[in-house]
Design a protein around this motif. Sequence first.
Motif, PDB file in Angstrom:
ATOM      1  N   THR A 152      10.253  10.084  -1.531  1.00 19.89           N
ATOM      2  CA  THR A 152      10.173   8.024  -1.445  1.00 19.89           C
ATOM      3  C   THR A 152       9.603   7.588  -0.258  1.00 19.89           C
ATOM      4  N   ALA A 153       9.538   8.457   0.614  1.00 22.03           N
ATOM      5  CA  ALA A 153       8.736   7.796   1.817  1.00 22.03           C
ATOM      6  C   ALA A 153       6.862   7.562   1.666  1.00 22.03           C
ATOM      7  N   THR A 154       6.552   8.729   0.614  1.00 21.07           N
ATOM      8  CA  THR A 154       5.028   8.430   0.918  1.00 21.07           C
ATOM      9  C   THR A 154       4.525   7.203  -0.272  1.00 21.07           C
ATOM     10  N   ALA A 155       5.811   7.562  -1.464  1.00 23.37           N
ATOM     11  CA  ALA A 155       5.428   6.016  -2.491  1.00 23.37           C
ATOM     12  C   ALA A 155       5.772   5.427  -1.595  1.00 23.37           C
ATOM     13  N   ASN A 156       6.158   4.604  -0.951  1.00 27.12           N
ATOM     14  CA  ASN A 156       6.680   3.670   0.555  1.00 27.12           C
ATOM     15  C   ASN A 156       5.194   3.865   1.243  1.00 27.12           C
ATOM     16  N   ASP A 157       4.323   4.311   1.747  1.00 27.05           N
ATOM     17  CA  ASP A 157       3.915   4.704   2.195  1.00 27.05           C
ATOM     18  C   ASP A 157       2.311   3.828   1.451  1.00 27.05           C
ATOM     19  N   LYS A 158       2.239   4.842   0.658  1.00 28.75           N
ATOM     20  CA  LYS A 158       1.582   3.634  -0.544  1.00 28.75           C
ATOM     21  C   LYS A 158       1.053   2.397  -1.085  1.00 28.75           C
ATOM     22  N   PHE A 159       2.325   2.152  -1.065  1.00 26.05           N
ATOM     23  CA  PHE A 159       2.958   0.273  -0.979  1.00 26.05           C
ATOM     24  C   PHE A 159       1.897   0.229  -0.201  1.00 26.05           C
ATOM     25  N   PHE A 160       2.356   0.574   1.114  1.00 23.88           N
ATOM     26  CA  PHE A 160       2.403  -0.094   2.016  1.00 23.88           C
ATOM     27  C   PHE A 160       0.663  -0.508   2.637  1.00 23.88           C
ATOM     28  N   THR A 161       0.071   0.866   1.996  1.00 26.69           N
ATOM     29  CA  THR A 161      -1.549   1.102   2.620  1.00 26.69           C
ATOM     30  C   THR A 161      -2.206  -0.149   1.396  1.00 26.69           C
ATOM     31  N   ALA A 162      -1.691  -0.666   0.272  1.00 21.33           N
ATOM     32  CA  ALA A 162      -2.444  -1.066  -0.354  1.00 21.33           C
ATOM     33  C   ALA A 162      -1.911  -2.420  -0.246  1.00 21.33           C
ATOM     34  N   LEU A 163      -0.646  -2.710   0.572  1.00 15.57           N
ATOM     35  CA  LEU A 163      -1.005  -4.321   1.273  1.00 15.57           C
ATOM     36  C   LEU A 163      -1.634  -4.838   2.323  1.00 15.57           C
ATOM     37  N   ALA A 164      -1.599  -3.503   3.026  1.00 12.32           N
ATOM     38  CA  ALA A 164      -3.348  -3.453   4.253  1.00 12.32           C
ATOM     39  C   ALA A 164      -4.454  -4.230   3.362  1.00 12.32           C
ATOM     40  N   GLY A 165      -4.256  -4.356   2.289  1.00 10.14           N
ATOM     41  CA  GLY A 165      -5.576  -4.380   1.978  1.00 10.14           C
ATOM     42  C   GLY A 165      -6.084  -5.908   1.260  1.00 10.14           C
ATOM     43  N   GLU A 166      -4.703  -6.466   1.144  1.00  8.73           N
ATOM     44  CA  GLU A 166      -4.371  -8.192   1.091  1.00  8.73           C
ATOM     45  C   GLU A 166      -4.564  -8.752   1.711  1.00  8.73           C
ATOM     46  N   ARG A 167      -6.369 -10.264   2.043  1.00 10.82           N
ATOM     47  CA  ARG A 167      -5.730 -10.802   2.706  1.00 10.82           C
ATOM     48  C   ARG A 167      -4.365 -11.678   2.950  1.00 10.82           C
ATOM     49  N   TRP A 168      -3.773 -12.212   1.128  1.00  8.33           N
ATOM     50  CA  TRP A 168      -2.509 -13.446   1.595  1.00  8.33           C
ATOM     51  C   TRP A 168      -1.396 -12.289   1.096  1.00  8.33           C
ATOM     52  N   GLN A 169      -0.623 -11.097   2.278  1.00  4.91           N
ATOM     53  CA  GLN A 169       0.143 -10.783   1.951  1.00  4.91           C
ATOM     54  C   GLN A 169       1.253 -11.098   1.493  1.00  4.91           C
ATOM     55  N   PRO A 170       1.836 -10.105  -0.110  1.00  2.56           N
ATOM     56  CA  PRO A 170       3.602 -11.212  -0.554  1.00  2.56           C
ATOM     57  C   PRO A 170       4.611 -10.275   0.979  1.00  2.56           C
ATOM     58  N   SER A 171       5.413 -11.151   1.018  1.00  2.00           N
ATOM     59  CA  SER A 171       6.698 -10.957   1.099  1.00  2.00           C
ATOM     60  C   SER A 171       7.477  -9.278   0.544  1.00  2.00           C
ATOM     61  N   VAL A 172       7.387  -8.962   1.148  1.00  2.00           N
ATOM     62  CA  VAL A 172       8.163  -7.068   0.588  1.00  2.00           C
ATOM     63  C   VAL A 172       9.552  -6.528   0.367  1.00  2.00           C
ATOM     64  N   ARG A 173       9.872  -5.768  -0.104  1.00  4.14           N
ATOM     65  CA  ARG A 173      11.491  -5.331   0.258  1.00  4.14           C
ATOM     66  C   ARG A 173      11.046  -4.124  -0.542  1.00  4.14           C
ATOM     67  N   THR A 174      11.564  -2.814   0.286  1.00  7.57           N
ATOM     68  CA  THR A 174      11.622  -1.299  -1.038  1.00  7.57           C
ATOM     69  C   THR A 174      13.255  -0.903  -0.952  1.00  7.57           C
ATOM     70  N   VAL A 175      12.840  -0.677  -2.071  1.00  2.00           N
ATOM     71  CA  VAL A 175      14.917  -0.030  -2.566  1.00  2.00           C
ATOM     72  C   VAL A 175      15.092   1.189  -1.802  1.00  2.00           C
ATOM     73  N   PRO A 176      16.304   1.482  -1.082  1.00  2.00           N
ATOM     74  CA  PRO A 176      16.431   2.549  -1.390  1.00  2.00           C
ATOM     75  C   PRO A 176      17.153   3.501  -2.093  1.00  2.00           C
ATOM     76  N   ALA A 177      17.200   4.847  -1.732  1.00  2.00           N
ATOM     77  CA  ALA A 177      18.337   5.785  -2.506  1.00  2.00           C
ATOM     78  C   ALA A 177      19.424   4.998  -3.440  1.00  2.00           C
ATOM     79  N   TYR A 178      19.472   5.708  -4.737  1.00  2.00           N
ATOM     80  CA  TYR A 178      20.502   5.211  -5.178  1.00  2.00           C
ATOM     81  C   TYR A 178      21.731   6.978  -5.322  1.00  2.00           C
ATOM     82  N   PHE A 179      21.726   7.447  -5.020  1.00  4.14           N
ATOM     83  CA  PHE A 179      21.857   8.593  -5.527  1.00  4.14           C
ATOM     84  C   PHE A 179      23.627   8.519  -5.234  1.00  4.14           C
TER      85      PHE A 179
END
Length: 343
Positions: A152-179
């Motif tokens: 989960t955390a490394t997937a979120n890391d990659k997502f946030f890194t992708a956002l760093a490349g956006e000039r107009w960043q969207p608002s974001v939420r991440t889904v927590p574990a659902y175990f």
Amino acid sequence: MLKPENHPAIPAPKVGVLFANLGTPDNYDYWSMRRYLSEFLSDPRVIDLPKWKWQPILQGIILSFRPFTSGKNYKSIWNHEAGESPLMTITKAQTTAMAESLQGLFGDQVMVDFCMRYGNPSTASKVRAMVEAGCQKILFFPLYPQYSATTTATANDKFFTALAGERWQPSVRTVPAYFDREDYIEALAQSVLRIFPTEADAPERLICSYHGMPMRYLTAGDPYHCQCHKTTRLLAERLGWTPGRIVTTFQSIFGRDEWLKPYTVVEVARLAKEEGIRRIAVMAPAFSADCIETLEEVDGEIREAFEHAGGTSFTYIPCLNDDAEHIAALTNVVAENLRGWID
């Protein structure tokens, strides 16, 4: 306010729902496997050794040989007709089903897609596509029921890194574990009951096999181990089977470190040899889709270990994949996490 004539076009605002899974090589040849394994095993959340120590071992020794073995394993389960791995085929089917389900709730207000943490389609490419399509809000959903820094955390890391490349960043939420969600547990239970409708039909043991991780990750504070055990406990309570009939184990051990125990491949052999257990079933609740770890490892290596030790009946219960109960549970998770963003 009027826009100037040369103002770039702005698409109508949407809400993006981006699912993420682990990833898959593009093919099972040596170089495809090497690229994929290099990206995966270079992730510091997966292998937390210092780069100066780990990279020479990885690039010089492991990646000289492991792509051949892994490529052979992938070839044995490959979807040759579609030219892709089963994980890719299933993730596409899940995304299509989720898009239809969410469109029924929200119409054209949502855009649904998927990405992979390692390999293709990359997280960055899908974030870019969503922004270009007008997604001013993105819900990022790693498809891991139990949380771990290695998933989960490394997937979120990659997502946030992708956002760093956006000039107009969207608002974001991440889904927590659902175990421990009731609808997720119910979907797991139904996958068991379709094969074993009553306790009388059930095997002597049901093994809940979760992907393993080094023990030091647990002692460092990763909650994965506890969440896995809670998933098993809730499933056992839902099925109402005799206590002790359902057990938790861990698979996919790598390297020389001590990993979470008991190891699935060792435990199934022990059950056959020491306890005389002849009929077992194995499921993999940590995986949202069947992949190399379930189709080749569980239904191959682990099956062989049990049968070689004297077991006579081994049933693999597939992952939830694009099962209707699973899609309904995921739809509920998405709808709950979109509250306040979309009606």
